[in-house]
Design a protein around this motif. Structure first.
Motif, PDB file in Angstrom:
ATOM      1  N   LEU A  61      -6.109   9.602  -1.369  1.00  0.00           N
ATOM      2  CA  LEU A  61      -5.889   8.451  -2.244  1.00  0.00           C
ATOM      3  C   LEU A  61      -5.031   7.384  -1.570  1.00  0.00           C
ATOM      4  CD1 LEU A  61      -6.361   7.349  -5.118  1.00  0.00           C
ATOM      5  CD2 LEU A  61      -4.171   8.343  -5.734  1.00  0.00           C
ATOM      6  N   THR A  62      -5.461   6.142  -1.699  1.00  0.00           N
ATOM      7  CA  THR A  62      -4.678   4.993  -1.247  1.00  0.00           C
ATOM      8  C   THR A  62      -4.541   4.037  -2.417  1.00  0.00           C
ATOM      9  OG1 THR A  62      -5.562   5.214   0.981  1.00  0.00           O
ATOM     10  CG2 THR A  62      -4.562   3.105   0.421  1.00  0.00           C
ATOM     11  N   MET A  63      -3.328   3.586  -2.668  1.00  0.00           N
ATOM     12  CA  MET A  63      -3.066   2.661  -3.772  1.00  0.00           C
ATOM     13  C   MET A  63      -2.645   1.313  -3.207  1.00  0.00           C
ATOM     14  SD  MET A  63      -1.074   5.558  -5.939  1.00  0.00           S
ATOM     15  CE  MET A  63      -1.007   6.592  -4.467  1.00  0.00           C
ATOM     16  N   LEU A  64      -3.269   0.258  -3.687  1.00  0.00           N
ATOM     17  CA  LEU A  64      -2.973  -1.101  -3.231  1.00  0.00           C
ATOM     18  C   LEU A  64      -2.674  -1.969  -4.434  1.00  0.00           C
ATOM     19  CD1 LEU A  64      -5.962  -1.729  -0.778  1.00  0.00           C
ATOM     20  CD2 LEU A  64      -3.630  -1.218  -0.138  1.00  0.00           C
ATOM     21  N   MET A  71       0.840  -1.198   0.000  1.00  0.00           N
ATOM     22  CA  MET A  71       0.000   0.000   0.000  1.00  0.00           C
ATOM     23  C   MET A  71       0.878   1.253   0.000  1.00  0.00           C
ATOM     24  SD  MET A  71      -2.779   1.088   2.898  1.00  0.00           S
ATOM     25  CE  MET A  71      -1.656   1.300   4.279  1.00  0.00           C
ATOM     26  N   ALA A  72       0.486   2.217  -0.812  1.00  0.00           N
ATOM     27  CA  ALA A  72       1.016   3.580  -0.723  1.00  0.00           C
ATOM     28  C   ALA A  72      -0.181   4.458  -0.373  1.00  0.00           C
ATOM     29  CB  ALA A  72       1.645   4.024  -2.043  1.00  0.00           C
ATOM     30  N   ASP A  73      -0.072   5.177   0.728  1.00  0.00           N
ATOM     31  CA  ASP A  73      -1.233   5.858   1.298  1.00  0.00           C
ATOM     32  C   ASP A  73      -0.966   7.354   1.410  1.00  0.00           C
ATOM     33  OD1 ASP A  73      -3.497   6.556   2.603  1.00  0.00           O
ATOM     34  OD2 ASP A  73      -3.234   5.177   4.286  1.00  0.00           O
ATOM     35  N   CYS A  74      -1.619   8.131   0.538  1.00  0.00           N
ATOM     36  CA  CYS A  74      -1.427   9.578   0.568  1.00  0.00           C
ATOM     37  C   CYS A  74      -1.969  10.190   1.847  1.00  0.00           C
ATOM     38  CB  CYS A  74      -2.108  10.231  -0.638  1.00  0.00           C
ATOM     39  SG  CYS A  74      -0.956  10.939  -1.820  1.00  0.00           S
ATOM     40  N   ALA A 115      -0.533  -4.057   2.811  1.00  0.00           N
ATOM     41  CA  ALA A 115      -1.889  -3.639   2.451  1.00  0.00           C
ATOM     42  C   ALA A 115      -2.868  -3.846   3.599  1.00  0.00           C
ATOM     43  CB  ALA A 115      -2.356  -4.406   1.216  1.00  0.00           C
ATOM     44  N   THR A 116      -2.508  -4.690   4.537  1.00  0.00           N
ATOM     45  CA  THR A 116      -3.409  -4.961   5.666  1.00  0.00           C
ATOM     46  C   THR A 116      -3.571  -3.757   6.576  1.00  0.00           C
ATOM     47  OG1 THR A 116      -1.478  -5.909   6.754  1.00  0.00           O
ATOM     48  CG2 THR A 116      -3.013  -7.443   5.737  1.00  0.00           C
ATOM     49  N   ARG A 117      -2.721  -2.741   6.408  1.00  0.00           N
ATOM     50  CA  ARG A 117      -2.855  -1.542   7.246  1.00  0.00           C
ATOM     51  C   ARG A 117      -3.884  -0.565   6.685  1.00  0.00           C
ATOM     52  NH1 ARG A 117       2.508   1.154   9.225  1.00  0.00           N
ATOM     53  NH2 ARG A 117       0.949   2.032  10.621  1.00  0.00           N
ATOM     54  N   TYR A 118      -4.565  -0.961   5.634  1.00  0.00           N
ATOM     55  CA  TYR A 118      -5.474  -0.061   4.946  1.00  0.00           C
ATOM     56  C   TYR A 118      -6.499   0.582   5.880  1.00  0.00           C
ATOM     57  CZ  TYR A 118      -9.449   1.487   2.274  1.00  0.00           C
ATOM     58  OH  TYR A 118     -10.475   2.241   1.793  1.00  0.00           O
ATOM     59  N   GLY A 119      -7.043  -0.180   6.802  1.00  0.00           N
ATOM     60  CA  GLY A 119      -8.159   0.312   7.621  1.00  0.00           C
ATOM     61  C   GLY A 119      -7.750   1.221   8.757  1.00  0.00           C
ATOM     62  N   GLU A 120      -6.445   1.409   8.963  1.00  0.00           N
ATOM     63  CA  GLU A 120      -6.014   2.207  10.105  1.00  0.00           C
ATOM     64  C   GLU A 120      -6.227   3.698   9.852  1.00  0.00           C
ATOM     65  OE1 GLU A 120      -1.988   1.360  11.171  1.00  0.00           O
ATOM     66  OE2 GLU A 120      -2.282  -0.803  11.074  1.00  0.00           O
ATOM     67  N   ALA A 121      -6.567   4.416  10.911  1.00  0.00           N
ATOM     68  CA  ALA A 121      -6.657   5.873  10.805  1.00  0.00           C
ATOM     69  C   ALA A 121      -5.244   6.435  10.658  1.00  0.00           C
ATOM     70  CB  ALA A 121      -7.302   6.437  12.063  1.00  0.00           C
ATOM     71  N   ARG A 122      -5.100   7.487   9.861  1.00  0.00           N
ATOM     72  CA  ARG A 122      -3.788   8.060   9.618  1.00  0.00           C
ATOM     73  C   ARG A 122      -3.746   9.486  10.123  1.00  0.00           C
ATOM     74  NH1 ARG A 122      -1.439   3.961   6.573  1.00  0.00           N
ATOM     75  NH2 ARG A 122       0.290   4.660   7.832  1.00  0.00           N
ATOM     76  N   ILE A 123      -2.617   9.873  10.684  1.00  0.00           N
ATOM     77  CA  ILE A 123      -2.395  11.258  11.071  1.00  0.00           C
ATOM     78  C   ILE A 123      -1.372  11.825  10.090  1.00  0.00           C
ATOM     79  CG2 ILE A 123      -1.656  12.801  12.897  1.00  0.00           C
ATOM     80  CD1 ILE A 123      -3.103  11.009  14.730  1.00  0.00           C
ATOM     81  N   PRO A 124      -1.769  12.768   9.259  1.00  0.00           N
ATOM     82  CA  PRO A 124      -0.844  13.242   8.218  1.00  0.00           C
ATOM     83  C   PRO A 124       0.401  13.907   8.799  1.00  0.00           C
ATOM     84  CG  PRO A 124      -3.086  13.941   7.767  1.00  0.00           C
ATOM     85  CD  PRO A 124      -3.085  13.401   9.163  1.00  0.00           C
ATOM     86  N   GLU A 125       1.522  13.619   8.169  1.00  0.00           N
ATOM     87  CA  GLU A 125       2.802  14.235   8.495  1.00  0.00           C
ATOM     88  C   GLU A 125       3.318  14.926   7.242  1.00  0.00           C
ATOM     89  OE1 GLU A 125       5.310  10.958   9.344  1.00  0.00           O
ATOM     90  OE2 GLU A 125       4.130  10.279  11.055  1.00  0.00           O
ATOM     91  N   PRO A 126       4.274  15.851   7.399  1.00  0.00           N
ATOM     92  CA  PRO A 126       4.864  16.447   6.205  1.00  0.00           C
ATOM     93  C   PRO A 126       5.552  15.383   5.358  1.00  0.00           C
ATOM     94  CG  PRO A 126       5.461  17.687   8.170  1.00  0.00           C
ATOM     95  CD  PRO A 126       4.798  16.421   8.637  1.00  0.00           C
ATOM     96  N   PHE A 127       5.467  15.519   4.042  1.00  0.00           N
ATOM     97  CA  PHE A 127       6.176  14.604   3.151  1.00  0.00           C
ATOM     98  C   PHE A 127       7.669  14.823   3.330  1.00  0.00           C
ATOM     99  CE2 PHE A 127       7.848  13.026  -0.881  1.00  0.00           C
ATOM    100  CZ  PHE A 127       7.134  11.836  -1.015  1.00  0.00           C
ATOM    101  N   PRO A 128       8.449  13.746   3.519  1.00  0.00           N
ATOM    102  CA  PRO A 128       9.890  13.936   3.734  1.00  0.00           C
ATOM    103  C   PRO A 128      10.535  14.636   2.530  1.00  0.00           C
ATOM    104  CG  PRO A 128       9.226  11.659   4.110  1.00  0.00           C
ATOM    105  CD  PRO A 128       8.059  12.357   3.512  1.00  0.00           C
ATOM    106  N   ALA A 129      11.392  15.594   2.810  1.00  0.00           N
ATOM    107  CA  ALA A 129      12.037  16.348   1.742  1.00  0.00           C
ATOM    108  C   ALA A 129      13.078  15.490   1.035  1.00  0.00           C
ATOM    109  CB  ALA A 129      12.679  17.607   2.280  1.00  0.00           C
TER     110      ALA A 129
END
Ligand SMILES: [Zn+2]
Length: 73
Positions: free
Chosen positions: A19-22, A5-8, A59-73
Motif C-alpha cells: 500500500l502507498t498513500m498519497l 507519500m507514506a509507502d508501506c 509524492a514524486t518518489r512514488y515510482g521508485e523501487a523500494r527495498i523493504p527495511e524493518p519498521f523502526p521500533a
C-alpha cells in the motif's frame, strides 16, 4: 500544496504490504495511522502519528523501487 507519500513498501511486513498513500500531509498521516493500526497491529497513538509524519516523502518518489527495511521500533 505539495502532496506527500507514506509507502508501506519501505518496510518489511508479514503481508508484504504494497500500500502507498498519497495526499495532503494531514490526510496521509491520518490514513497511515489507521492503516498501521488496522493491518499491522501498531497502536494508533500520538507517538505513532509523529513517527509516521517523520517518514513522509515527496509524492514524486512514488515510482521508485523500494527495498523493504524493518519498521523502526
Ligand atoms: Zn501496510
Amino acid at each position: 500544496m505539495a502532496r506527500v507519500m507514506a509507502d508501506c513498501r519501505r518496510f518489511e511486513s508479514d503481508s508484504n504490504c504494497s500500500l502507498t498513500m498519497l495526499g495532503a500531509e494531514e490526510e496521509v498521516v491520518h490514513a497511515a495511522a489507521a492503516h498501521a493500526a488496522a493491518v499491522h497491529g501498531h497502536p494508533d497513538t500520538p507517538e505513532l502519528r509523529e513517527q509516521l509524519r517523520g517518514m513522509l516523502e515527496p509524492a514524486t518518489r512514488y515510482g521508485e523501487a523500494r527495498i523493504p527495511e524493518p519498521f523502526p521500533a
